[in-house]
Design a protein around this motif. Structure first.
Motif, short mmCIF file in Angstrom:
data_model
loop_
_atom_site.label_atom_id
_atom_site.label_comp_id
_atom_site.label_asym_id
_atom_site.label_seq_id
_atom_site.Cartn_x
_atom_site.Cartn_y
_atom_site.Cartn_z
N LYS A 90 33.29 -12.33 76.67
CA LYS A 90 34.31 -12.48 77.73
C LYS A 90 34.00 -13.75 78.53
O LYS A 90 34.89 -14.51 78.89
CB LYS A 90 34.29 -11.25 78.63
CG LYS A 90 35.44 -11.22 79.61
CD LYS A 90 35.48 -9.95 80.40
CE LYS A 90 36.59 -10.04 81.44
NZ LYS A 90 36.65 -8.87 82.29
N TRP A 91 32.72 -13.94 78.80
CA TRP A 91 32.30 -15.14 79.52
C TRP A 91 32.58 -16.40 78.69
O TRP A 91 33.08 -17.40 79.19
CB TRP A 91 30.81 -15.02 79.86
CG TRP A 91 30.21 -16.25 80.44
CD1 TRP A 91 30.39 -16.73 81.71
CD2 TRP A 91 29.35 -17.18 79.79
NE1 TRP A 91 29.68 -17.90 81.88
CE2 TRP A 91 29.04 -18.20 80.72
CE3 TRP A 91 28.79 -17.25 78.51
CZ2 TRP A 91 28.20 -19.27 80.41
CZ3 TRP A 91 27.97 -18.32 78.20
CH2 TRP A 91 27.67 -19.31 79.15
N LEU A 92 32.27 -16.31 77.40
CA LEU A 92 32.50 -17.48 76.53
C LEU A 92 33.98 -17.84 76.46
O LEU A 92 34.35 -19.01 76.47
CB LEU A 92 32.00 -17.18 75.11
CG LEU A 92 30.49 -17.11 74.88
CD1 LEU A 92 30.19 -16.67 73.46
CD2 LEU A 92 29.86 -18.48 75.13
N PHE A 93 34.84 -16.81 76.40
CA PHE A 93 36.27 -17.05 76.15
C PHE A 93 37.15 -16.98 77.40
O PHE A 93 38.37 -16.95 77.27
CB PHE A 93 36.79 -16.06 75.10
CG PHE A 93 36.32 -16.39 73.70
CD1 PHE A 93 36.79 -17.51 73.04
CD2 PHE A 93 35.41 -15.58 73.05
CE1 PHE A 93 36.37 -17.82 71.76
CE2 PHE A 93 34.97 -15.87 71.77
CZ PHE A 93 35.45 -17.00 71.12
N THR A 94 36.54 -16.94 78.57
CA THR A 94 37.36 -16.94 79.79
C THR A 94 38.23 -18.19 79.80
O THR A 94 37.76 -19.30 79.52
CB THR A 94 36.44 -16.92 81.04
OG1 THR A 94 35.79 -15.66 81.07
CG2 THR A 94 37.23 -17.10 82.31
N GLY A 95 39.51 -17.98 80.10
CA GLY A 95 40.45 -19.10 80.03
C GLY A 95 40.17 -20.17 81.07
O GLY A 95 40.20 -21.37 80.79
N ASN A 96 39.88 -19.74 82.30
CA ASN A 96 39.68 -20.68 83.40
C ASN A 96 38.20 -21.04 83.52
O ASN A 96 37.43 -20.34 84.17
CB ASN A 96 40.19 -20.06 84.71
CG ASN A 96 40.08 -21.03 85.87
OD1 ASN A 96 39.99 -22.24 85.68
ND2 ASN A 96 40.08 -20.49 87.08
N GLY A 97 37.82 -22.14 82.84
CA GLY A 97 36.45 -22.63 82.97
C GLY A 97 35.42 -21.86 82.16
O GLY A 97 34.23 -21.92 82.47
N GLY A 98 35.85 -21.15 81.12
CA GLY A 98 34.90 -20.46 80.24
C GLY A 98 34.15 -21.47 79.39
O GLY A 98 34.53 -22.64 79.29
N TYR A 99 33.07 -21.02 78.75
CA TYR A 99 32.20 -21.94 78.00
C TYR A 99 32.95 -22.66 76.88
O TYR A 99 32.86 -23.88 76.74
CB TYR A 99 31.01 -21.15 77.43
CG TYR A 99 30.05 -22.01 76.67
CD1 TYR A 99 29.06 -22.74 77.33
CD2 TYR A 99 30.13 -22.13 75.28
CE1 TYR A 99 28.18 -23.55 76.64
CE2 TYR A 99 29.26 -22.95 74.58
CZ TYR A 99 28.29 -23.64 75.27
OH TYR A 99 27.43 -24.45 74.57
N VAL A 100 33.72 -21.89 76.11
CA VAL A 100 34.42 -22.49 74.96
C VAL A 100 35.42 -23.54 75.44
O VAL A 100 35.50 -24.65 74.89
CB VAL A 100 35.12 -21.39 74.12
CG1 VAL A 100 35.96 -22.01 73.01
CG2 VAL A 100 34.09 -20.44 73.52
N ASN A 101 36.14 -23.22 76.51
CA ASN A 101 37.10 -24.20 77.03
C ASN A 101 36.40 -25.42 77.62
O ASN A 101 36.93 -26.53 77.56
CB ASN A 101 38.01 -23.54 78.07
CG ASN A 101 39.19 -22.85 77.41
OD1 ASN A 101 39.41 -22.97 76.20
ND2 ASN A 101 39.96 -22.11 78.18
N ASN A 102 35.22 -25.22 78.18
CA ASN A 102 34.47 -26.38 78.68
C ASN A 102 34.08 -27.30 77.53
O ASN A 102 34.10 -28.53 77.66
CB ASN A 102 33.21 -25.91 79.42
CG ASN A 102 33.54 -25.39 80.80
OD1 ASN A 102 34.64 -25.58 81.31
ND2 ASN A 102 32.59 -24.69 81.41
N VAL A 103 33.72 -26.69 76.39
CA VAL A 103 33.40 -27.50 75.20
C VAL A 103 34.65 -28.25 74.75
O VAL A 103 34.61 -29.44 74.44
CB VAL A 103 32.86 -26.60 74.06
CG1 VAL A 103 32.71 -27.39 72.77
CG2 VAL A 103 31.52 -25.99 74.46
N PHE A 104 35.79 -27.54 74.75
CA PHE A 104 37.06 -28.20 74.38
C PHE A 104 37.34 -29.38 75.31
O PHE A 104 37.78 -30.43 74.87
CB PHE A 104 38.22 -27.18 74.48
CG PHE A 104 38.36 -26.30 73.27
CD1 PHE A 104 37.26 -25.93 72.50
CD2 PHE A 104 39.61 -25.82 72.88
CE1 PHE A 104 37.38 -25.11 71.39
CE2 PHE A 104 39.75 -25.00 71.77
CZ PHE A 104 38.63 -24.64 71.03
N ASP A 105 37.10 -29.16 76.62
CA ASP A 105 37.30 -30.24 77.60
C ASP A 105 36.45 -31.45 77.25
O ASP A 105 36.92 -32.60 77.29
CB ASP A 105 36.92 -29.74 79.00
CG ASP A 105 38.07 -29.01 79.68
OD1 ASP A 105 39.23 -29.31 79.33
OD2 ASP A 105 37.81 -28.15 80.54
#
Lengths: 421, 292
Positions: free
Chosen positions: B127-142
């Motif tokens: 859940k932490w990895l895939f959180t939409g707002n500032g989650g780990y995976v999205n940070n990697v995407f950023d």
């Protein structure tokens, strides 16, 4: 033959061993009558309830309160055997109709308290047609936390939120005034606008969502996201809290909000994050009048409790708990007690009880859950299907919304029909 | 050493007793409850025949809406999860099987260890990895300039996140069983095949797979059953959302029991769910061994 008998005997013993329970009160080794009290205080507030029950146990040589703090305490209660139950106000009508709880008037009288000892809004929630089915403990209304660095004052109206978001967007496009989540607290968002617009949701025995005024009220949240950018889009489960706790960084797509309209249980977390920069305020006025929705804790007496000694012990515990010097522990946890004498203690020292003192101010405009059978199930389709569409689909129109509201009403009507006759 | 008949029976008794108490009795009691109006607190409200079954199977009421939605979501997960859960674990097993034996134990442990983690912890991590707002995976995407995804609040990304969490969590179990099966394959067959000029693919298709086919079918069947029982990940990662699209049949049954107190309808749902599972498993079994 003998072997068969032994086998049958073993099997029978095992089966019957699971069929115990009920009957007279249990006792501790030193002869105190045990009162079992189940609640769901598994968060930070749990230790404060423990303070109360421990205080009672230390003061007693006749009774002992055995407190169980369980994450899913309603499930445990339904499958177990308890003497006292922590009950949310929106469940009282359902549990009463299902015959799971009993009138507490006699216990309250024995304990020396009455519903007049509580704030009228709390007293009204626990009083049903034929008796008082719970003792109020607290009300936890929707609370506004705000980051003073982004918003020195708490925005009190829609216009103030709009002004704040415009100011923040000029600083950084990832900064917003507040966040509207699609999951977690939609019920509170939805019902706060019901309260602020004076909408009567109950029709007969069920909730009627298919109302023009209600659709207009819900579209306010749609506009806050897609028209006025007061909230970022796409906030999910508990998104209002997560966005408030975020810090925007350059080159990062994460969004941050200056305020959070959320539950008071997040107080410890936000206080830790923001310290002196944290502000607490009432929910802003987004509708026509002041009004706020939220939850409330009460204490109920299971229908299965009949033993006189247990009843006397419960009355003794209630009497102890509702002494202001004992119940004030509950205010220390951040919860806002509804007991008038305890409320006075809180209001006399707002610096010591900042959250409770702030939320007590919202009691006069507080509107609780409608007293319908299975309220939580009746509003389920609204909360899980309709609200996420309102805040998630940019192209959502009022006409489409009305179609969904009709479906939600039909679900609520069918749920209401399942009430015991 | 010969074990006497009495001892055999005594040793077997605990299992038999548990089997009867926790499987046979609940099964028939469940059928009995499903034919009654039964509330968790109020108990038996009387015999209603097949009314509960009619309610959940006839479209247009709250029970059938919840049942069909739960069944549809569960079938979606079964459809997307069984292939990766079986194929990835087989690939891992083949990989571990091919490395030097002194490293095998280490990698076997590494891949299996996730299975020992509780579903609560796994769900919290993902859940932490895939959180939409500032989650780990999205940070990697950023970081790589990619568009971020609202993983847990949109479809099909919510299913993808749940699938990844489930694969990570349970892959080790299937892998261990595949490794055990691979250990039993006769090495002489590979040597003979090499002499005949067979390449790796030919060896896999004509020696490895036929040798482990029994385990493969067994794992496919228990993976289907496990996927049908999806509960913890969807409850904790998405709470059944967005818009009830990850609300599984087990969640619906649990809510029917503990939220609506309707044990009769919930039992009927469980029976129908069991029936659907039996049909699917029977078809799978028949298809897998059709030549035999």
């Amino acid at each position: 033959m003998n072997k068969r008998l032994i086998f049958l005997g073993m099997a029978g013993t095992l089966i019957l061993a699971g069929c115990g329970g009920g009957g007279a009160a249990d006792q501790t080794e030193d002869g105190k009558t045990i009162i079992t009290f189940i609640n769901g205080f598994t968060g930070g507030d749990g230790e404060y309830m423990k303070k109360i029950t421990n205080g009672f146990n230390e003061s007693q040589d006749q009774y002992f309160v055995e407190e169980s703090q369980e994450k899913d305490h309603y499930t445990k209660f339904k499958t177990g055997d308890y003497d006292l139950l922590l009950m949310h106000t929106d469940n009282i009508e359902t549990y009463k109709q299902d015959g799971m709880i009993q009138d507490m008037s006699a216990v309250m009288e024995e304990a020396g308290i009455s519903v007049e000892d509580f704030h009228p809004v709390a007293a009204e929630q626990v009083t049903l047609e034929d008796g008082v089915y719970a003792i109020p403990l607290d009300i936890h209304p929707m609370t506004m936390f705000y980051n003073k660095k982004l918003s020195p004052e708490a925005p009190e109206t829609y216009e103030a939120l709009l002004e704040l978001t415009n100011t923040l967007q000029e600083q950084d496009p990832n900064l917003y005034a507040t966040g509207i989540p699609s999951g977690g607290l939609p019920e509170w968002y939805m019902m706060t606008l019901v309260a602020q617009n004076g909408i009567e949701l109950v029709e007969g025995n069920h909730l009627n969502f298919a109302q023009d005024e209600f659709a207009d009220a819900l579209m306010v949240y749609h506009d806050m996201i897609f028209k006025d950018k007061i909230s970022p889009p796409g906030l999910g489960l508990d998104g209002e809290f997560q966005a408030f706790m975020k810090q925007v960084e350059e080159g990062n797509s994460a969004v941050q909000t200056a305020t959070a309209l959320t539950g008071p249980w997040y107080y410890q977390a936000v206080k830790e994050a923001y310290g002196d920069d944290l502000g607490i305020a009432s929910a802003p006025e987004l509708g026509d009048n002041p009004g706020v929705y939220g939850g409330g804790h009460t204490i109920s007496l299971p229908a299965s409790v009949e033993d006189e000694e247990t009843m006397a012990g419960i009355a003794e515990f209630i009497s102890y708990m509702y002494q202001p010097e004992n119940l004030i522990n509950w205010a220390e946890s951040g919860q806002a007690p509804t007991h008038l004498a305890t409320m006075e203690m809180v209001e006399a020292d707002p610096e010591k009880y900042p959250l409770a003192a702030q939320n007590i101010q919202q009691f006069d405009s507080f509107v609780g859950a409608p007293k319908v059978y299975q309220f939580r199930e009746q509003k389920k389709y609204m909360v899980e299907n309709v609200f996420p569409q309102v805040v998630g689909e940019e192209g959502m129109t009022k006409e489409q919304l009305m179609g969904e509201l009709e479906k939600a009403t039909e679900e609520a009507r069918q749920i209401a029909e399942t009430a015991p006759q | 050493m010969r074990i006497s008949k009495t001892w055999s029976v005594l040793m077997y008794l605990p299992f038999l007793l548990c089997f009867i108490l926790f499987l046979v009795v609940p099964f028939f009691y469940g059928i009995y409850i499903s034919l009654h109006q039964w509330s968790v607190f109020g108990g038996n409200g009387g015999f209603v025949g097949l009314d509960n079954y009619t309610a959940i199977l006839t479209p247009g009421n709250i029970y059938s809406n919840a049942f069909y939605n739960g069944l549809k979501n569960t079938l979606v997960f079964v459809a997307i999860s069984v292939v990766p859960l079986v194929i990835i674990s087989l690939a891992l097993a083949l990989l571990v099987d091919s490395i030097p034996s002194n490293l095998k134990v280490f990698f076997r442990t590494v891949f299996f260890i996730s299975y020992a983690v509780s579903v609560t912890a796994v769900s919290a991590i993902f859940k932490w990895l895939f959180t939409g707002n500032g989650g780990y995976v999205n940070n990697v995407f950023d970081t790589f300039g990619l568009n971020t995804i609202n993983w847990l609040n949109d479809q099909p990304s919510a299913w993808i996140a749940i699938l990844i969490a489930t694969v990570w969590w349970t892959i080790g179990f299937n892998m261990i069983l595949f490794i055990n099966a691979l250990d039993d394959v006769d090495q002489n067959l590979y040597e003979a095949a090499s002499l005949d000029g067979a390449n790796s693919w030919n060896k896999f298709m004509h020696i490895t797979f036929p040798s482990i086919k029994g385990v493969f079918v067994f794992l496919t069947i228990i993976t289907v059953i496990a996927s049908f029982n999806l509960y913890g990940q969807t409850l904790l990662m998405t709470a059944g959302g967005p818009s009830q699209s990850t609300q599984t049949l087990i969640m619906v049954i649990q809510q029917m029991v503990f939220n609506q107190n309707n044990l009769g309808v919930a039992s009927a749902m469980a029976m129908v769910m069991g029936f659907v599972m039996v049909i699917i498993v029977a078809v799978q079994y028949a298809y897998s061994f059709r030549k035999e």
